[in-house]
Motif scaffolding. Structure first.
Motif, PDB file in Angstrom:
ATOM      1  N   ARG A 195       0.861  -1.105   0.201  1.00  0.00           N
ATOM      2  CA  ARG A 195       0.070  -0.025  -0.152  1.00  0.00           C
ATOM      3  C   ARG A 195       0.796   1.367  -0.011  1.00  0.00           C
ATOM      4  NH1 ARG A 195      -5.243   1.365   1.023  1.00  0.00           N
ATOM      5  NH2 ARG A 195      -5.842   3.239   2.234  1.00  0.00           N
ATOM      6  N   ARG A 196       0.574   2.148  -0.857  1.00  0.00           N
ATOM      7  CA  ARG A 196       1.392   3.291  -1.116  1.00  0.00           C
ATOM      8  C   ARG A 196       0.387   4.519  -1.644  1.00  0.00           C
ATOM      9  NH1 ARG A 196       4.291   1.738   1.698  1.00  0.00           N
ATOM     10  NH2 ARG A 196       6.442   1.416   2.096  1.00  0.00           N
ATOM     11  N   HIS A 197       0.436   5.726  -1.010  1.00  0.00           N
ATOM     12  CA  HIS A 197      -0.376   6.581  -1.393  1.00  0.00           C
ATOM     13  C   HIS A 197      -1.732   6.194  -1.312  1.00  0.00           C
ATOM     14  CE1 HIS A 197       3.328   8.939  -2.052  1.00  0.00           C
ATOM     15  NE2 HIS A 197       3.638   8.049  -3.010  1.00  0.00           N
ATOM     16  N   GLY A 198      -2.219   5.390  -0.647  1.00  0.00           N
ATOM     17  CA  GLY A 198      -3.665   4.856  -0.277  1.00  0.00           C
ATOM     18  C   GLY A 198      -3.868   3.965  -1.387  1.00  0.00           C
ATOM     19  N   LEU A 199      -3.051   3.471  -2.267  1.00  0.00           N
ATOM     20  CA  LEU A 199      -3.059   2.624  -3.468  1.00  0.00           C
ATOM     21  C   LEU A 199      -2.374   1.231  -3.151  1.00  0.00           C
ATOM     22  CD1 LEU A 199      -2.712   5.314  -6.178  1.00  0.00           C
ATOM     23  CD2 LEU A 199      -4.913   4.428  -5.343  1.00  0.00           C
ATOM     24  N   PRO A 200      -3.024   0.259  -4.053  1.00  0.00           N
ATOM     25  CA  PRO A 200      -2.217  -0.946  -4.136  1.00  0.00           C
ATOM     26  C   PRO A 200      -1.268  -1.001  -5.136  1.00  0.00           C
ATOM     27  CG  PRO A 200      -4.438  -1.166  -5.154  1.00  0.00           C
ATOM     28  CD  PRO A 200      -4.485   0.154  -4.640  1.00  0.00           C
ATOM     29  N   VAL A 201      -0.014  -0.949  -4.802  1.00  0.00           N
ATOM     30  CA  VAL A 201       1.069  -1.088  -5.772  1.00  0.00           C
ATOM     31  C   VAL A 201       2.066  -2.392  -5.924  1.00  0.00           C
ATOM     32  CG1 VAL A 201       1.092   1.470  -5.742  1.00  0.00           C
ATOM     33  CG2 VAL A 201       2.556   0.297  -4.458  1.00  0.00           C
ATOM     34  N   LEU A 202       3.008  -2.304  -6.795  1.00  0.00           N
ATOM     35  CA  LEU A 202       3.929  -3.418  -6.817  1.00  0.00           C
ATOM     36  C   LEU A 202       5.205  -2.764  -6.744  1.00  0.00           C
ATOM     37  CD1 LEU A 202       2.125  -5.845  -9.594  1.00  0.00           C
ATOM     38  CD2 LEU A 202       2.771  -6.570  -7.056  1.00  0.00           C
ATOM     39  N   LEU A 203       6.259  -3.441  -6.137  1.00  0.00           N
ATOM     40  CA  LEU A 203       7.516  -2.778  -5.941  1.00  0.00           C
ATOM     41  C   LEU A 203       8.500  -3.705  -6.686  1.00  0.00           C
ATOM     42  CD1 LEU A 203       8.216  -1.907  -2.044  1.00  0.00           C
ATOM     43  CD2 LEU A 203       7.691  -0.379  -4.014  1.00  0.00           C
ATOM     44  N   ALA A 204       9.357  -2.845  -7.361  1.00  0.00           N
ATOM     45  CA  ALA A 204      10.483  -3.573  -8.304  1.00  0.00           C
ATOM     46  C   ALA A 204      11.852  -2.832  -7.998  1.00  0.00           C
ATOM     47  CB  ALA A 204      10.342  -3.491  -9.870  1.00  0.00           C
ATOM     48  N   ARG A 205      13.008  -3.563  -8.232  1.00  0.00           N
ATOM     49  CA  ARG A 205      14.212  -2.899  -8.210  1.00  0.00           C
ATOM     50  C   ARG A 205      15.204  -3.593  -9.066  1.00  0.00           C
ATOM     51  NH1 ARG A 205      16.403  -5.769  -2.634  1.00  0.00           N
ATOM     52  NH2 ARG A 205      14.777  -4.168  -1.764  1.00  0.00           N
ATOM     53  N   PRO A 206      16.284  -2.896  -9.464  1.00  0.00           N
ATOM     54  CA  PRO A 206      16.994  -3.469 -10.410  1.00  0.00           C
ATOM     55  C   PRO A 206      17.626  -4.894 -10.143  1.00  0.00           C
ATOM     56  CG  PRO A 206      17.720  -1.171  -9.947  1.00  0.00           C
ATOM     57  CD  PRO A 206      16.823  -1.618  -8.937  1.00  0.00           C
ATOM     58  N   ASP A 207      17.349  -5.751 -11.328  1.00  0.00           N
ATOM     59  CA  ASP A 207      18.033  -7.301 -11.096  1.00  0.00           C
ATOM     60  C   ASP A 207      19.643  -6.871 -10.813  1.00  0.00           C
ATOM     61  OD1 ASP A 207      17.361  -9.940 -11.091  1.00  0.00           O
ATOM     62  OD2 ASP A 207      19.078  -9.908 -13.073  1.00  0.00           O
ATOM     63  N   GLU A 208      19.809  -7.913 -10.063  1.00  0.00           N
ATOM     64  CA  GLU A 208      21.252  -7.966  -9.727  1.00  0.00           C
ATOM     65  C   GLU A 208      22.196  -7.973 -11.010  1.00  0.00           C
ATOM     66  OE1 GLU A 208      18.978  -9.539  -8.095  1.00  0.00           O
ATOM     67  OE2 GLU A 208      19.076  -8.630  -6.007  1.00  0.00           O
ATOM     68  N   THR A 209      21.765  -8.949 -12.029  1.00  0.00           N
ATOM     69  CA  THR A 209      22.506  -9.067 -12.996  1.00  0.00           C
ATOM     70  C   THR A 209      22.712  -8.040 -14.099  1.00  0.00           C
ATOM     71  OG1 THR A 209      20.549  -9.987 -14.318  1.00  0.00           O
ATOM     72  CG2 THR A 209      22.019 -11.498 -12.892  1.00  0.00           C
ATOM     73  N   GLY A 210      21.852  -6.789 -13.579  1.00  0.00           N
ATOM     74  CA  GLY A 210      21.944  -5.560 -14.485  1.00  0.00           C
ATOM     75  C   GLY A 210      21.028  -5.551 -15.581  1.00  0.00           C
ATOM     76  N   GLY A 211      20.264  -4.775 -16.164  1.00  0.00           N
ATOM     77  CA  GLY A 211      19.329  -4.835 -17.279  1.00  0.00           C
ATOM     78  C   GLY A 211      17.883  -4.292 -16.557  1.00  0.00           C
ATOM     79  N   ALA A 212      17.109  -5.476 -16.757  1.00  0.00           N
ATOM     80  CA  ALA A 212      15.615  -4.968 -16.545  1.00  0.00           C
ATOM     81  C   ALA A 212      15.343  -4.998 -14.989  1.00  0.00           C
ATOM     82  CB  ALA A 212      14.978  -6.441 -16.874  1.00  0.00           C
ATOM     83  N   MET A 213      14.227  -4.416 -14.563  1.00  0.00           N
ATOM     84  CA  MET A 213      13.938  -4.414 -13.184  1.00  0.00           C
ATOM     85  C   MET A 213      13.199  -5.618 -12.690  1.00  0.00           C
ATOM     86  SD  MET A 213      14.638  -1.211 -12.209  1.00  0.00           S
ATOM     87  CE  MET A 213      13.307  -0.755 -10.812  1.00  0.00           C
ATOM     88  N   ARG A 214      13.331  -6.016 -11.557  1.00  0.00           N
ATOM     89  CA  ARG A 214      12.377  -7.226 -11.153  1.00  0.00           C
ATOM     90  C   ARG A 214      11.554  -6.944  -9.904  1.00  0.00           C
ATOM     91  NH1 ARG A 214      14.190  -8.930  -6.144  1.00  0.00           N
ATOM     92  NH2 ARG A 214      16.459  -8.498  -5.601  1.00  0.00           N
ATOM     93  N   LEU A 215      10.540  -7.673  -9.815  1.00  0.00           N
ATOM     94  CA  LEU A 215       9.892  -7.560  -8.700  1.00  0.00           C
ATOM     95  C   LEU A 215      10.229  -8.115  -7.350  1.00  0.00           C
ATOM     96  CD1 LEU A 215       6.285  -8.888  -9.910  1.00  0.00           C
ATOM     97  CD2 LEU A 215       6.839  -6.561  -9.709  1.00  0.00           C
ATOM     98  N   LEU A 216      10.211  -7.640  -6.219  1.00  0.00           N
ATOM     99  CA  LEU A 216      10.703  -8.096  -4.951  1.00  0.00           C
ATOM    100  C   LEU A 216      10.247  -9.374  -4.513  1.00  0.00           C
ATOM    101  CD1 LEU A 216      11.504  -4.791  -4.819  1.00  0.00           C
ATOM    102  CD2 LEU A 216      11.146  -4.834  -2.559  1.00  0.00           C
ATOM    103  N   HIS A 217      11.290 -10.000  -4.021  1.00  0.00           N
ATOM    104  CA  HIS A 217      10.991 -11.553  -3.559  1.00  0.00           C
ATOM    105  C   HIS A 217      10.324 -11.159  -2.201  1.00  0.00           C
ATOM    106  CE1 HIS A 217      13.379 -14.025  -5.705  1.00  0.00           C
ATOM    107  NE2 HIS A 217      14.526 -12.979  -5.724  1.00  0.00           N
ATOM    108  N   LYS A 218       9.495 -12.484  -1.603  1.00  0.00           N
ATOM    109  CA  LYS A 218       8.674 -12.484  -0.471  1.00  0.00           C
ATOM    110  C   LYS A 218       9.534 -12.002   0.616  1.00  0.00           C
ATOM    111  CE  LYS A 218       6.861 -15.731   2.839  1.00  0.00           C
ATOM    112  NZ  LYS A 218       6.456 -17.288   2.995  1.00  0.00           N
TER     113      LYS A 218
END
Length: 244
Positions: free
Chosen positions: A215-238
């Motif tokens: 929950r962010r700004h009162g909304l349901p959102v998904l979090l991502a961060r840069p993948d450790e191998t570089g390149g694309a973003m990835r969703l966060l692990h549990k």
């Protein structure tokens, strides 16, 4: 009118959790026409040797609409908690209308934030509830769950805390998918990084096998961060989501 309904401290280490009970209660109340219920959010509170709790010290909050008789909803939940509270638990119940004035909202949100890092008690919770004129009640054991129930409403109302109950599954780990498609399929408002920047809908994001909304700004959102191998973003692990 919208109401915030929160329960806390209903389980023990051998029983199903408070989230399961909250979902069960919402299903039953919807069938009885007592209201419409949003997704349930989990709010982690302070874990400390001086804070009494029965399993993980987290409360469960839901938003209620189409509720013509809030007193009927309170009566149902009181009976539900007294029937279903686990042995050794200390259930608390809170119901707050969205129509609180700005000052009252700020005090309630502050109480919620304090409950994440400070030892609070029943006296403080009941005192604030009485001053704000909101419902707070205990239903077994020591009743210490009133602290988390009141705090959970404040945290949900603040809009910047909590994880939504349940997991999403869109495909195998590390499958790339556009951020906009992930958000749409998961019921999220958008995918964003941890610095609060929304990703472009077409940005590729690597899936996790299990996906959870926060929950962010009162909304349901998904979090991502840069993948450790570089390149694309990835969703966060549990495990990476446990701090939210």
């Amino acid at each position: 009118m919208l109401y915030y309904l929160c329960i806390d401290d209903t389980d023990n280490l051998e029983t199903k959790g408070t989230g399961w009970l909250a979902e069960q209660a919402c299903t039953e109340m919807k069938e009885l026409g007592l209201g419409s219920f949003s997704a349930i959010s989990r709010h982690q509170l302070f874990v400390h040797e001086d804070v009494p709790y029965t399993s993980h010290n987290s409360s469960m909050c839901v938003e209620v609409t189409d509720c013509g008789e809030p007193e009927a909803l309170i009566r149902y939940m009181q009976d539900f908690l007294e029937r279903n509270g686990a042995p050794g638990s200390d259930p608390g119940l809170c119901l707050v209308p969205e129509t609180l004035c700005d000052e009252a909202r700020e005090r309630l949100i502050r109480f919620g934030n304090d409950a994440k890092c400070t030892v609070l008690n029943k006296g403080l919770a009941y005192g604030l509830a009485a001053e704000l004129g909101v419902h707070l009640s205990e239903h077994g054991g020591t009743g210490d769950g009133v602290v988390g129930a009141l705090a959970g409403v404040g945290l949900r109302m603040g809009g910047e805390d909590g994880r939504y109950r349940g997991w999403m599954h869109l495909g195998p780990e590390d499958t790339a998918m556009p951020a906009g498609d992930i958000a749409r399929l998961c019921g999220a408002h958008h995918v964003q990084d941890e610095a609060d920047h929304a990703l472009a809908d077409e940005a590729p994001v690597l899936l996790r096998e299990r996906i959870k909304l926060i929950r962010r700004h009162g909304l349901p959102v998904l979090l991502a961060r840069p993948d450790e191998t570089g390149g694309a973003m990835r969703l966060l692990h549990k495990n990476e989501l446990k701090i939210y």
